[in-house]
Scaffold this motif. Structure first.
Motif, PDB file in Angstrom:
ATOM      1  N   ASN A  33       8.118   5.219  22.381  1.00  0.00           N
ATOM      2  CA  ASN A  33       8.272   3.769  22.234  1.00  0.00           C
ATOM      3  C   ASN A  33       7.018   3.086  21.695  1.00  0.00           C
ATOM      4  O   ASN A  33       7.103   2.061  21.021  1.00  0.00           O
ATOM      5  N   ARG A  34       5.861   3.635  22.031  1.00  0.00           N
ATOM      6  CA  ARG A  34       4.610   3.099  21.475  1.00  0.00           C
ATOM      7  C   ARG A  34       3.591   4.227  21.391  1.00  0.00           C
ATOM      8  O   ARG A  34       3.429   5.008  22.327  1.00  0.00           O
ATOM      9  N   TYR A  35       2.920   4.315  20.240  1.00  0.00           N
ATOM     10  CA  TYR A  35       1.915   5.351  20.057  1.00  0.00           C
ATOM     11  C   TYR A  35       0.673   5.030  20.885  1.00  0.00           C
ATOM     12  O   TYR A  35       0.308   3.864  21.064  1.00  0.00           O
ATOM     13  N   GLY A  36       0.029   6.080  21.355  1.00  0.00           N
ATOM     14  CA  GLY A  36      -1.224   5.932  22.084  1.00  0.00           C
ATOM     15  C   GLY A  36      -2.155   7.075  21.712  1.00  0.00           C
ATOM     16  O   GLY A  36      -1.925   8.229  22.070  1.00  0.00           O
ATOM     17  N   PHE A  37      -3.213   6.752  20.971  1.00  0.00           N
ATOM     18  CA  PHE A  37      -4.088   7.785  20.429  1.00  0.00           C
ATOM     19  C   PHE A  37      -5.333   7.983  21.288  1.00  0.00           C
ATOM     20  O   PHE A  37      -5.795   7.062  21.974  1.00  0.00           O
ATOM     21  N   TYR A  38      -5.866   9.199  21.209  1.00  0.00           N
ATOM     22  CA  TYR A  38      -7.179   9.478  21.783  1.00  0.00           C
ATOM     23  C   TYR A  38      -8.211   8.625  21.039  1.00  0.00           C
ATOM     24  O   TYR A  38      -8.159   8.534  19.809  1.00  0.00           O
ATOM     25  N   LYS A  62      -6.318  15.179  22.480  1.00  0.00           N
ATOM     26  CA  LYS A  62      -6.919  16.502  22.296  1.00  0.00           C
ATOM     27  C   LYS A  62      -6.395  17.475  23.359  1.00  0.00           C
ATOM     28  O   LYS A  62      -6.058  17.096  24.462  1.00  0.00           O
ATOM     29  N   HIS A  63      -6.342  18.743  22.984  1.00  0.00           N
ATOM     30  CA  HIS A  63      -5.999  19.835  23.908  1.00  0.00           C
ATOM     31  C   HIS A  63      -4.622  19.664  24.551  1.00  0.00           C
ATOM     32  O   HIS A  63      -4.427  20.021  25.717  1.00  0.00           O
ATOM     33  N   ALA A  64      -3.683  19.113  23.803  1.00  0.00           N
ATOM     34  CA  ALA A  64      -2.329  18.923  24.326  1.00  0.00           C
ATOM     35  C   ALA A  64      -1.361  18.800  23.160  1.00  0.00           C
ATOM     36  O   ALA A  64      -1.741  18.356  22.069  1.00  0.00           O
ATOM     37  N   PRO A  65      -0.092  19.166  23.364  1.00  0.00           N
ATOM     38  CA  PRO A  65       0.886  18.968  22.283  1.00  0.00           C
ATOM     39  C   PRO A  65       1.120  17.483  22.033  1.00  0.00           C
ATOM     40  O   PRO A  65       1.012  16.659  22.952  1.00  0.00           O
ATOM     41  N   THR A  66       1.434  17.124  20.801  1.00  0.00           N
ATOM     42  CA  THR A  66       1.805  15.748  20.507  1.00  0.00           C
ATOM     43  C   THR A  66       3.234  15.510  21.002  1.00  0.00           C
ATOM     44  O   THR A  66       3.995  16.453  21.230  1.00  0.00           O
ATOM     45  N   ILE A  67       3.596  14.238  21.139  1.00  0.00           N
ATOM     46  CA  ILE A  67       4.985  13.941  21.500  1.00  0.00           C
ATOM     47  C   ILE A  67       5.923  14.407  20.400  1.00  0.00           C
ATOM     48  O   ILE A  67       7.035  14.875  20.654  1.00  0.00           O
ATOM     49  N   GLY A  68       5.470  14.313  19.157  1.00  0.00           N
ATOM     50  CA  GLY A  68       6.273  14.821  18.047  1.00  0.00           C
ATOM     51  C   GLY A  68       6.565  16.302  18.185  1.00  0.00           C
ATOM     52  O   GLY A  68       7.665  16.766  17.858  1.00  0.00           O
ATOM     53  N   LYS A 113       3.105   5.917  30.660  1.00  0.00           N
ATOM     54  CA  LYS A 113       2.120   5.250  29.811  1.00  0.00           C
ATOM     55  C   LYS A 113       0.857   6.097  29.761  1.00  0.00           C
ATOM     56  O   LYS A 113       0.395   6.583  30.794  1.00  0.00           O
ATOM     57  N   GLY A 114       0.328   6.301  28.561  1.00  0.00           N
ATOM     58  CA  GLY A 114      -0.881   7.122  28.414  1.00  0.00           C
ATOM     59  C   GLY A 114      -1.087   7.507  26.966  1.00  0.00           C
ATOM     60  O   GLY A 114      -0.809   6.734  26.056  1.00  0.00           O
ATOM     61  N   GLY A 115      -1.557   8.728  26.741  1.00  0.00           N
ATOM     62  CA  GLY A 115      -1.822   9.199  25.387  1.00  0.00           C
ATOM     63  C   GLY A 115      -0.662   9.997  24.822  1.00  0.00           C
ATOM     64  O   GLY A 115      -0.189  10.942  25.452  1.00  0.00           O
ATOM     65  N   THR A 116      -0.194   9.606  23.641  1.00  0.00           N
ATOM     66  CA  THR A 116       0.879  10.351  22.977  1.00  0.00           C
ATOM     67  C   THR A 116       0.325  11.400  22.025  1.00  0.00           C
ATOM     68  O   THR A 116       0.984  12.387  21.716  1.00  0.00           O
ATOM     69  N   HIS A 117      -0.904  11.176  21.554  1.00  0.00           N
ATOM     70  CA  HIS A 117      -1.573  12.086  20.627  1.00  0.00           C
ATOM     71  C   HIS A 117      -3.010  12.260  21.124  1.00  0.00           C
ATOM     72  O   HIS A 117      -3.865  11.401  20.875  1.00  0.00           O
TER      73      HIS A 117
END
Length: 349
Positions: free
Chosen positions: A159-164, A131-137, A125-129
């Protein structure tokens, strides 16, 4: 030094780009090789040095996976000792606790996880999208297809998006025992298609954020002869957020470019940033984009360390991250790296 004589590696965390990737990669390779290490000057070149939430989660997760004894694992710590034991199969349920990057935690786990005797199931659980990291996509569409070419077996499900900046996303991954093989990847091959996703939270639908990202990305791409097919996706998430990924699938490879929405950054500016990143990789003749190079090298080093033969890849550019990774990998493995221009050869010592 005495510790080095007893087999403990000492690592200067300020070397090269001096970021968190040194910590994550060191933990992963310590778990794989059984070599303990001590790292100091952690993230010394960052505005806020020391371990932050996502680094703590990455270290904790690898420690759980291999039963490691860890010293210095607390917020803002600038020194850490890691003493690994045996990598075990099972389930890991992790929470970064912030919008810290799930992708970066996964990167640390995926390296040791395929050495287990049976599959490992991971939930984070955390951020999927972020800064300074690849997206899950990006992990799903670029990293995994490239790793599959060298024998790596895994799947990643969002399973669930998590944005900055709020996070709250959920990603599940499965990793199976794998036998890696060296590879030569120096040509893209035939272009098959260019696709992408413009995603935003439902709270931004009235403002047409996803549509605007798509429209601007398509407009900018078509100016230079690129015709992407970008889908629009509105999702539920904590708070508001947006992102866009663009991928090119070739006969031999995949490249990508992404950008994340931020407060006071227009949808059009987000699209512009993604297109800039994508078009650099698209114009390059290299089949490995700059960010994929950093992610692929550890696996190629492991393949070369075990199997006979050598790996050879052509990358978009040699970043400071790449140089730092090479420096660190040579501390854990009996491999040599030969860098000529944007060609990297890896062979066993």
């Amino acid at each position: 030094m005495l510790e080095e004589k007893l087999g403990m590696l000492e690592i200067d965390g300020s070397y090269g780009e001096g970021g968190g990737s040194i910590v994550r990669l060191a933990c992963a390779f310590s778990a794989v090789t059984g070599k303990p290490f001590k790292i100091y000057n952690i993230r010394a070149k960052r505005d806020r040095p020391g371990l932050k939430a996502q680094h703590l989660t990455a270290v904790e997760s690898v420690a759980k996976l291999c039963g490691a004894d860890v010293k210095g694992l607390y917020p803002n710590s600038k020194e850490l000792e890691f003493h690994p034991s045996e990598i075990k199969s099972g389930n890991l349920d992790l929470d970064v606790g912030t919008a810290g990057s799930i992708a970066l935690v996964l990167q640390a786990l995926m390296i040791p996880a395929f050495h287990a005797s049976s599959e490992i199931n991971i939930k984070i659980k955390g951020g999927t999208h972020t800064k300074h990291a690849p997206t899950i996509g990006y992990l799903q569409n670029v990293t995994l297809p490239l790793l599959k070419k060298i024998g790596y077996k895994a799947e990643i499900n969002l399973n669930r998006y998590g944005f900055y900046p709020k996070g709250g996303g959920i990603v599940k991954a499965r990793v199976w025992p794998s036998r890696l093989k060296p590879v030569t990847l120096t040509e893209k091959g035939r272009l098959e298609k260019i696709v992408g996703e413009a995603v935003a939270t439902k709270g931004l639908q009235k403002a047409r954020v996803a549509e605007r990202m798509k429209e601007k990305a398509v407009e900018l791409c078509e100016k230079v002869g690129i015709k992407p097919k970008i889908k629009i996706n509105y999702v539920d998430a904590y708070g508001n957020g947006a992102a866009i990924d663009i991928f090119a699938l070739y006969e031999n490879s995949v490249i990508g470019g992404s950008a994340i929405g931020e407060i006071r950054k227009s949808a059009e500016d987000v699209a512009r940033k993604a297109v800039e990143r994508f078009s650099r990789a698209y114009r390059s003749k290299a089949p490995i984009d700059m960010h994929a190079a950093d992610q692929l090298l550890p696996y190629l080093a492991l393949a070369t360390n075990v199997e006979s033969g050598k790996s050879k890849i052509k990358v978009e550019s040699i970043s400071e991250h790449t140089k730092t990774n090479i420096w660190l990998l040579k501390k854990f493995l009996s491999v040599d790296f030969l860098v000529k221009g944007n060609i990297i050869e890896i062979k066993k010592k």
